[in-house]
Enzyme design. Structure first.
Site, PDB file in Angstrom:
ATOM      1  N   GLY A  24      36.515  34.240  50.356  1.00  0.00           N
ATOM      2  CA  GLY A  24      36.290  34.999  49.129  1.00  0.00           C
ATOM      3  C   GLY A  24      36.376  36.499  49.330  1.00  0.00           C
ATOM      4  N   GLU A  68      43.737  39.762  50.560  1.00  0.00           N
ATOM      5  CA  GLU A  68      44.059  39.586  49.139  1.00  0.00           C
ATOM      6  C   GLU A  68      44.117  40.921  48.386  1.00  0.00           C
ATOM      7  OE1 GLU A  68      45.199  36.894  48.200  1.00  0.00           O
ATOM      8  OE2 GLU A  68      44.084  35.178  48.979  1.00  0.00           O
ATOM      9  N   HIS A  89      35.840  30.542  46.712  1.00  0.00           N
ATOM     10  CA  HIS A  89      36.354  29.220  47.040  1.00  0.00           C
ATOM     11  C   HIS A  89      35.302  28.188  46.634  1.00  0.00           C
ATOM     12  CE1 HIS A  89      38.662  31.483  50.440  1.00  0.00           C
ATOM     13  NE2 HIS A  89      39.204  31.681  49.259  1.00  0.00           N
TER      14      HIS A  89
END
Length: 181
Positions: A24, A68, A89
């Site tokens: 995450g 990300e 997640h």
């Protein structure tokens, strides 16, 4: 900039098991700057000093951001009203995504906070394809095939609440699927 609420949300995500290990990532936008979690970080143990900073064009000003970063940047570049992104997640949403099952918005909270869910096919983590496909979604609650969820908000609290509500409706869908006919 005061990042105490940012840290509080990161800790909540970890404490409530919406993320485990180093999974995450979270970011907020303040004018032209993006404050984002570092790569490999465990959200439950982050401190304000750990937070990375990049500008809206992707120039890294502090730290080593999550892989990300491109996804966060593309979303901010495409959606001016968005100031916070939470990517987790979370277990039930990820399970439903892996089975290609859509979620029903079963609660008043889901109707208020989620409204509609976007679904994005699988693309490798950190890839430009993932960033482009997620940022193209009109919806602010997005389920990623085999990968988790992304929720967007005008602030970090709104993005967090969408994460919480989305995972709750995934759990309710699971319960109803197993108790129903």
């Amino acid at each position: 900039m005061n990042l105490s609420n940012f840290i509080k949300i990161c800790h909540l995500l970890y404490d409530r098991k919406y993320v485990v290990g180093s999974g995450g990532n979270v970011s907020i936008k303040n004018k032209n700057l993006i404050y984002i979690t570092p790569t490999g970080s465990i959200l439950g143990f982050l401190n304000e000093e750990d937070i990375c900073v990049a500008d809206i064009e992707g120039n890294i000003l502090k730290g080593k951001p999550t892989s990300e970063l491109n996804m966060h940047l593309k979303i901010y570049q495409n959606k001016e009203s968005i100031n916070a992104i939470v990517h987790t997640h979370s277990m039930y949403c990820t399970a439903f995504s892996a089975l290609d099952k859509k979620l029903e918005l079963l609660t008043p909270e889901a109707e208020i906070f989620i409204k509609k869910i976007a679904y994005v096919d699988y693309f490798p983590c950190g890839s430009l394809e993932l960033a482009e496909n997620v940022s193209a979604c009109v919806e602010d609650s997005i389920i990623l095939k085999n990968h988790g969820i992304v929720t967007l908000g005008k602030d970090i609290t709104e993005a967090y609440v969408k994460t919480e509500v989305l995972e709750e409706i995934a759990q309710l869908n699971y319960i109803m699927n197993n108790l129903g006919e």
